[in-house]
Design a protein around this motif. Structure first.
Motif, PDB file in Angstrom:
ATOM      1  N   UNK A 115      32.008  33.071  56.113  1.00  0.00           N
ATOM      2  CA  UNK A 115      32.532  34.437  56.022  1.00  0.00           C
ATOM      3  C   UNK A 115      33.474  34.699  57.195  1.00  0.00           C
ATOM      4  N   UNK A 116      34.589  35.389  56.976  1.00  0.00           N
ATOM      5  CA  UNK A 116      35.542  35.671  58.072  1.00  0.00           C
ATOM      6  C   UNK A 116      34.909  36.390  59.259  1.00  0.00           C
ATOM      7  N   UNK A 117      33.874  37.175  59.006  1.00  0.00           N
ATOM      8  CA  UNK A 117      33.197  37.911  60.079  1.00  0.00           C
ATOM      9  C   UNK A 117      31.883  37.246  60.483  1.00  0.00           C
ATOM     10  N   UNK A 118      31.793  35.918  60.328  1.00  0.00           N
ATOM     11  CA  UNK A 118      30.529  35.215  60.564  1.00  0.00           C
ATOM     12  C   UNK A 118      30.001  35.441  61.976  1.00  0.00           C
ATOM     13  N   UNK A 119      30.877  35.430  63.000  1.00  0.00           N
ATOM     14  CA  UNK A 119      30.422  35.624  64.376  1.00  0.00           C
ATOM     15  C   UNK A 119      29.938  37.055  64.612  1.00  0.00           C
ATOM     16  N   UNK A 120      30.651  38.037  64.039  1.00  0.00           N
ATOM     17  CA  UNK A 120      30.200  39.427  64.148  1.00  0.00           C
ATOM     18  C   UNK A 120      28.834  39.595  63.484  1.00  0.00           C
ATOM     19  N   UNK A 121      28.669  38.963  62.328  1.00  0.00           N
ATOM     20  CA  UNK A 121      27.409  39.061  61.609  1.00  0.00           C
ATOM     21  C   UNK A 121      26.290  38.411  62.416  1.00  0.00           C
ATOM     22  N   UNK A 127      20.378  42.246  66.626  1.00  0.00           N
ATOM     23  CA  UNK A 127      19.979  43.628  66.856  1.00  0.00           C
ATOM     24  C   UNK A 127      18.982  44.057  65.786  1.00  0.00           C
ATOM     25  N   UNK A 128      17.959  44.838  66.146  1.00  0.00           N
ATOM     26  CA  UNK A 128      17.017  45.323  65.130  1.00  0.00           C
ATOM     27  C   UNK A 128      17.670  46.345  64.212  1.00  0.00           C
ATOM     28  N   UNK A 129      17.063  46.559  63.053  1.00  0.00           N
ATOM     29  CA  UNK A 129      17.605  47.468  62.041  1.00  0.00           C
ATOM     30  C   UNK A 129      17.826  48.872  62.586  1.00  0.00           C
ATOM     31  N   UNK A 131      18.973  49.777  65.238  1.00  0.00           N
ATOM     32  CA  UNK A 131      20.241  49.846  65.976  1.00  0.00           C
ATOM     33  C   UNK A 131      21.418  49.582  65.043  1.00  0.00           C
ATOM     34  N   UNK A 132      21.346  50.135  63.835  1.00  0.00           N
ATOM     35  CA  UNK A 132      22.413  49.932  62.866  1.00  0.00           C
ATOM     36  C   UNK A 132      23.738  50.512  63.344  1.00  0.00           C
ATOM     37  N   UNK A 133      23.677  51.534  64.212  1.00  0.00           N
ATOM     38  CA  UNK A 133      24.928  52.103  64.723  1.00  0.00           C
ATOM     39  C   UNK A 133      25.691  51.070  65.555  1.00  0.00           C
ATOM     40  N   UNK A 134      24.983  50.278  66.332  1.00  0.00           N
ATOM     41  CA  UNK A 134      25.641  49.239  67.129  1.00  0.00           C
ATOM     42  C   UNK A 134      26.059  48.063  66.263  1.00  0.00           C
ATOM     43  N   UNK A 135      25.268  47.755  65.247  1.00  0.00           N
ATOM     44  CA  UNK A 135      25.667  46.700  64.305  1.00  0.00           C
ATOM     45  C   UNK A 135      27.023  47.016  63.679  1.00  0.00           C
ATOM     46  N   UNK A 136      27.133  48.209  63.122  1.00  0.00           N
ATOM     47  CA  UNK A 136      28.395  48.602  62.510  1.00  0.00           C
ATOM     48  C   UNK A 136      29.482  48.761  63.566  1.00  0.00           C
TER      49      UNK A 136
END
Length: 489
Positions: A115-121, A127-129, A131-136
């Motif tokens: 995936x093009x965003x493999x490193x971001x993913x 990060x735990x769920x 902390x979804x704000x930081x994930x996004x």
């Protein structure tokens, strides 16, 4: 151009400046300022990330979205950039519609290594769920750094700064004077500092072509900006189909829709509609009532306390009906309250076995007990606290069994265990409010004087307005319960 590092300390005081659209967009410092809104105190205002930000409304229309002709973005109002109506909009009218490719979301965490965003993913998986704000936020930072990003017309219109407490100085954080919120602020700052090290360990040896942030250094300030951008703007949408075929809710940034400001009595709402021929969803904003010319388009962000509004959005709502003060159910505190109220109760320190049994059912007694109670909110007083006090002031268990714990948790039930019992309960809770007020280092008149004083930072004024709202809430509870004591027969 490398970003400047974060200075040591519990709060983050390095923010961003705008950057050019034609070169790599560096993560640098920003400035914060806030102003007062008619419904909100401290609504964030900041110049846009780019001084030459594209026309966001035109971009959405060019991408196949719909924006009502009666809408305009206003950057002159006291609440900053927001959506206003330039004509009367009838109830039920569709105001904005976004096709499925416009919302910005992090790809599914189970995406493959190609995936093009493999490193971001990969970073997001660390990060735990919760902390979804930081994930996004990681995805947002990646798109901000990318030259020619599809979402640049949206990102360039985001604020340079977010006036949320993680960007307050140590002094401004201390002036909140409310330990539960200060704990959350420090927790977030510590998390950002820790995750900065994680990000650096992953990307430090990558060549620019592989680098998820265009070769730029990502520090806690950049992560804080991204997390704040998401927490102040993102929505969770249902119906998203994941790679395993299951449906779930996905946090997304909704360009233009997230320019709508907050009001508990909103005049618009978000609607999701299935896109024919696709498993994804369209997102719309529809007028809930007639919107007059010049009115803001307002959404209800949820039944949130001032703690969450300040922590995630950078403002508070005066006289917030959902706000409360958090206390700990503690025998010594109850004893102090009883002494203050002039009532006697030996059961606080040593409840009888039958009282312990009922307290266990309320989850106040035992190994896994929950000592957190609240004053305020829609019910005015935590029902568990009301029931516990009624039990502790009771003389036997028969009357408690007669009414049941559900009944005893309601303040609207008039003196279920008799007038003397109810009077003792109410007076003890009033005394708890007095003790809670005494834990604030400053008094209301001092706070009001500081708010009127010129020269203080807007963040400091926001901190003072926050603590003032807590004190006013406690006084409201005291007045309400004192009136109930007087009305007892």
């Amino acid at each position: 151009m490398a970003s400047r590092g974060l200075r040591a300390g519990m709060s983050i005081d390095t923010l961003f400046l705008f950057s050019s659209e034609t070169i790599r967009r560096p993560f640098t410092r920003q400035c914060c300022r806030v102003v007062q809104h008619s419904r909100l105190f401290g609504a964030s205002y900041s110049t846009r990330l780019s001084p030459n930000a594209p026309d966001l409304i035109k971009w959405i229309r060019d991408e196949g979205g719909f924006v009502h002709q009666g809408l305009r973005l206003d950057n002159e109002g006291s609440s900053g950039l927001g959506l206003l109506s330039s004509r009367v909009i009838a109830k039920g009218t569709e105001i904005i519609s976004l096709p499925r490719h416009i919302p910005l979301a992090l790809p599914p965490l189970d995406s493959g290594p190609d995936h093009p965003d493999a490193l971001l993913i990969d970073l997001a998986r660390r990060l735990p769920e919760e902390l979804w704000t930081l994930r996004l936020g990681l995805k947002l930072l990646g798109e901000r750094a990318k030259v020619g990003s599809f979402w640049w017309p949206y990102i360039s219109n985001l604020p340079q700064a977010f006036n949320v407490p993680i960007f307050f100085s140590r002094e401004e954080i201390g002036n909140l004077q409310y330990i539960p919120l200060i704990h959350q602020v420090n927790k977030r700052c510590k998390l950002l500092l820790g995750f900065e090290a994680v990000v650096k360990s992953v990307i430090e040896n990558l060549v620019s072509e592989q680098h998820p942030f265009g070769g730029q250094d990502v520090d806690a300030a950049a992560l804080g900006w991204a997390m704040s951008a998401v927490s102040t703007r993102a929505f969770r949408l249902h119906g998203h189909v994941m790679s395993d075929g299951k449906r779930g809710s996905t946090p997304m940034l909704l360009p233009l829709i997230d320019m709508c400001n907050h009001d508990f009595h909103a005049n618009a709402r978000i609607v999701q509609e299935a896109d024919s021929g696709s498993d994804r969803t369209l997102v719309k904003v529809v007028a809930e009532e007639k919107i007059e010319e010049g009115e803001s388009i307002l959404l209800n962000y949820g039944s949130l306390t001032n703690d969450l509004l300040l922590l995630d959005y950078g403002f508070i709502v005066p006289e917030n009906q959902h706000d409360y003060v958090e206390l700990k159910y503690d025998e010594l505190l109850l004893d102090a309250a009883a002494i203050t109220a002039g009532v006697q109760c030996t059961a606080f320190a040593s409840p009888a076995p039958w009282q312990q049994e009922f307290l266990s059912q309320l989850n106040f007694h035992g190994d896994n007990s929950n000592s957190r109670v609240i004053l305020g909110g829609p019910e005015m007083v935590d029902g568990r606290l009301v029931a516990a006090l009624r039990i502790l002031f009771a003389e036997d268990s028969e009357s408690i069994k007669k009414h049941g714990l559900n009944t005893l948790q309601s303040l609207t039930v008039e003196a279920p265990l008799g007038v003397p019992n109810e009077s003792n309960v109410l007076r003890t809770i009033v005394a708890l409010c007095v003790i809670a007020l005494g834990h604030f280092p400053t008094q209301i008149l001092e706070d009001e004087t500081i708010l009127r004083k010129e020269g203080n930072s807007e963040a400091l004024k926001l901190a003072i307005a926050f603590r003032l709202s807590k004190k006013e809430l406690l006084i409201k509870v005291m007045k309400t319960l004192t009136q109930k004591v007087k009305s007892l027969r």
